[in-house]
Design a protein around this motif. Structure first.
Motif, PDB file in Angstrom:
ATOM      1  N   ALA A   9       0.823  -1.215   0.000  1.00 43.10           N
ATOM      2  CA  ALA A   9       0.000   0.000   0.000  1.00 43.10           C
ATOM      3  C   ALA A   9       0.852   1.259   0.000  1.00 43.10           C
ATOM      4  O   ALA A   9       0.415   2.309  -0.475  1.00 43.10           O
ATOM      5  N   SER A  10       2.082   1.171   0.501  1.00 48.91           N
ATOM      6  CA  SER A  10       2.978   2.342   0.515  1.00 48.91           C
ATOM      7  C   SER A  10       3.619   2.569  -0.846  1.00 48.91           C
ATOM      8  O   SER A  10       4.258   3.595  -1.060  1.00 48.91           O
ATOM      9  N   GLY A  11       3.496   1.602  -1.735  1.00 48.21           N
ATOM     10  CA  GLY A  11       4.081   1.719  -3.065  1.00 48.21           C
ATOM     11  C   GLY A  11       5.381   0.954  -3.243  1.00 48.21           C
ATOM     12  O   GLY A  11       5.848   0.767  -4.357  1.00 48.21           O
ATOM     13  N   GLU A  12       5.980   0.496  -2.142  1.00 47.64           N
ATOM     14  CA  GLU A  12       7.227  -0.253  -2.283  1.00 47.64           C
ATOM     15  C   GLU A  12       6.924  -1.717  -2.580  1.00 47.64           C
ATOM     16  O   GLU A  12       5.816  -2.200  -2.369  1.00 47.64           O
ATOM     17  N   ILE A  13       7.931  -2.407  -3.076  1.00 48.30           N
ATOM     18  CA  ILE A  13       7.798  -3.825  -3.388  1.00 48.30           C
ATOM     19  C   ILE A  13       8.056  -4.628  -2.117  1.00 48.30           C
ATOM     20  O   ILE A  13       9.064  -4.417  -1.432  1.00 48.30           O
ATOM     21  N   PHE A  14       7.147  -5.538  -1.799  1.00 48.81           N
ATOM     22  CA  PHE A  14       7.282  -6.354  -0.593  1.00 48.81           C
ATOM     23  C   PHE A  14       8.432  -7.332  -0.737  1.00 48.81           C
ATOM     24  O   PHE A  14       8.590  -7.990  -1.763  1.00 48.81           O
ATOM     25  N   ASP A  15       9.240  -7.423   0.312  1.00 51.29           N
ATOM     26  CA  ASP A  15      10.378  -8.343   0.362  1.00 51.29           C
ATOM     27  C   ASP A  15      10.322  -9.063   1.702  1.00 51.29           C
ATOM     28  O   ASP A  15      10.525  -8.456   2.752  1.00 51.29           O
ATOM     29  N   ASN A  16      10.053 -10.353   1.666  1.00 52.91           N
ATOM     30  CA  ASN A  16       9.883 -11.158   2.873  1.00 52.91           C
ATOM     31  C   ASN A  16      11.157 -11.252   3.712  1.00 52.91           C
ATOM     32  O   ASN A  16      11.107 -11.690   4.850  1.00 52.91           O
ATOM     33  N   SER A  17      12.298 -10.836   3.152  1.00 53.34           N
ATOM     34  CA  SER A  17      13.549 -10.916   3.902  1.00 53.34           C
ATOM     35  C   SER A  17      13.839  -9.628   4.677  1.00 53.34           C
ATOM     36  O   SER A  17      14.850  -9.547   5.371  1.00 53.34           O
ATOM     37  N   LYS A  18      12.969  -8.623   4.569  1.00 53.53           N
ATOM     38  CA  LYS A  18      13.152  -7.366   5.302  1.00 53.53           C
ATOM     39  C   LYS A  18      12.246  -7.337   6.526  1.00 53.53           C
ATOM     40  O   LYS A  18      11.247  -8.048   6.584  1.00 53.53           O
ATOM     41  N   PHE A  19      12.588  -6.493   7.483  1.00 55.25           N
ATOM     42  CA  PHE A  19      11.841  -6.381   8.727  1.00 55.25           C
ATOM     43  C   PHE A  19      10.742  -5.326   8.561  1.00 55.25           C
ATOM     44  O   PHE A  19      10.922  -4.167   8.930  1.00 55.25           O
ATOM     45  N   THR A  20       9.626  -5.755   7.980  1.00 57.90           N
ATOM     46  CA  THR A  20       8.510  -4.856   7.709  1.00 57.90           C
ATOM     47  C   THR A  20       7.220  -5.462   8.250  1.00 57.90           C
ATOM     48  O   THR A  20       7.162  -6.650   8.588  1.00 57.90           O
ATOM     49  N   ALA A  21       6.175  -4.606   8.302  1.00 56.69           N
ATOM     50  CA  ALA A  21       4.887  -5.063   8.811  1.00 56.69           C
ATOM     51  C   ALA A  21       3.760  -4.230   8.221  1.00 56.69           C
ATOM     52  O   ALA A  21       3.971  -3.119   7.736  1.00 56.69           O
ATOM     53  N   ALA A  22       2.570  -4.789   8.315  1.00 53.08           N
ATOM     54  CA  ALA A  22       1.350  -4.079   7.927  1.00 53.08           C
ATOM     55  C   ALA A  22       0.580  -3.725   9.192  1.00 53.08           C
ATOM     56  O   ALA A  22       0.555  -4.497  10.159  1.00 53.08           O
ATOM     57  N   HIS A  23      -0.017  -2.544   9.180  1.00 47.39           N
ATOM     58  CA  HIS A  23      -0.878  -2.094  10.273  1.00 47.39           C
ATOM     59  C   HIS A  23      -1.984  -1.259   9.661  1.00 47.39           C
ATOM     60  O   HIS A  23      -1.782  -0.596   8.649  1.00 47.39           O
ATOM     61  N   ARG A  24      -3.169  -1.288  10.272  1.00 46.93           N
ATOM     62  CA  ARG A  24      -4.306  -0.582   9.683  1.00 46.93           C
ATOM     63  C   ARG A  24      -4.161   0.939   9.682  1.00 46.93           C
ATOM     64  O   ARG A  24      -4.612   1.594   8.756  1.00 46.93           O
ATOM     65  N   LYS A  25      -3.555   1.529  10.723  1.00 51.83           N
ATOM     66  CA  LYS A  25      -3.586   2.988  10.857  1.00 51.83           C
ATOM     67  C   LYS A  25      -2.237   3.673  11.034  1.00 51.83           C
ATOM     68  O   LYS A  25      -2.133   4.866  10.760  1.00 51.83           O
ATOM     69  N   LEU A  26      -1.224   3.002  11.550  1.00 51.39           N
ATOM     70  CA  LEU A  26       0.063   3.664  11.769  1.00 51.39           C
ATOM     71  C   LEU A  26       0.621   4.181  10.451  1.00 51.39           C
ATOM     72  O   LEU A  26       0.498   3.519   9.414  1.00 51.39           O
ATOM     73  N   PRO A  27       1.236   5.369  10.461  1.00 49.79           N
ATOM     74  CA  PRO A  27       1.784   5.935   9.226  1.00 49.79           C
ATOM     75  C   PRO A  27       2.892   5.055   8.638  1.00 49.79           C
ATOM     76  O   PRO A  27       3.663   4.423   9.371  1.00 49.79           O
ATOM     77  N   PHE A  28       2.972   5.045   7.314  1.00 49.13           N
ATOM     78  CA  PHE A  28       4.059   4.338   6.643  1.00 49.13           C
ATOM     79  C   PHE A  28       5.388   4.906   7.124  1.00 49.13           C
ATOM     80  O   PHE A  28       5.528   6.111   7.333  1.00 49.13           O
ATOM     81  N   GLY A  29       6.359   4.022   7.334  1.00 48.91           N
ATOM     82  CA  GLY A  29       7.672   4.433   7.807  1.00 48.91           C
ATOM     83  C   GLY A  29       7.829   4.380   9.313  1.00 48.91           C
ATOM     84  O   GLY A  29       8.943   4.453   9.817  1.00 48.91           O
ATOM     85  N   THR A  30       6.719   4.247  10.048  1.00 46.88           N
ATOM     86  CA  THR A  30       6.793   4.161  11.505  1.00 46.88           C
ATOM     87  C   THR A  30       7.543   2.896  11.902  1.00 46.88           C
ATOM     88  O   THR A  30       7.290   1.821  11.363  1.00 46.88           O
ATOM     89  N   LYS A  31       8.460   3.034  12.849  1.00 47.32           N
ATOM     90  CA  LYS A  31       9.178   1.865  13.372  1.00 47.32           C
ATOM     91  C   LYS A  31       8.509   1.434  14.667  1.00 47.32           C
ATOM     92  O   LYS A  31       8.201   2.258  15.524  1.00 47.32           O
TER      93      LYS A  31
END
Length: 85
Positions: A9-31
């Motif tokens: 949804a942020s426009g980047e390509i998903f990579d299962n080897s990176k430390f990323t997550a989906a959340h309903r409301k937190l802004p993109f880029g939030t750690k």
């Protein structure tokens, strides 16, 4: 793995080897530090997608994040989380 290589949804390509997550409301880029309450293991992920769209879950995490947190064989776990700088 079926989402690997697809656009998030942020426009980047998903990579299962990176430390990323989906959340309903937190802004993109939030750690966010997510801690598995069953084993005490934590991982810091960056929000890059929307979801999960299941009422009993707060985050969907990448495979790398799930493995780092000690959840290799389980789909869901009780967690606590905090936003970090």
């Amino acid at each position: 793995d079926k989402f690997n290589g697809k656009r998030t949804a942020s426009g980047e390509i998903f990579d299962n080897s990176k430390f990323t997550a989906a959340h309903r409301k937190l802004p993109f880029g939030t750690k966010v530090k997510i801690t598995n309450l069953r084993n005490g293991e934590s991982v810091v992920v960056r929000i890059n997608d929307r979801g999960p769209f299941h009422s009993s879950r707060v985050f969907d995490v990448s495979k790398a994040a799930k493995d780092e947190r000690g959840d290799q064989k389980h789909g869901t776990r009780p967690i606590e989380y905090e936003v970090v700088d």
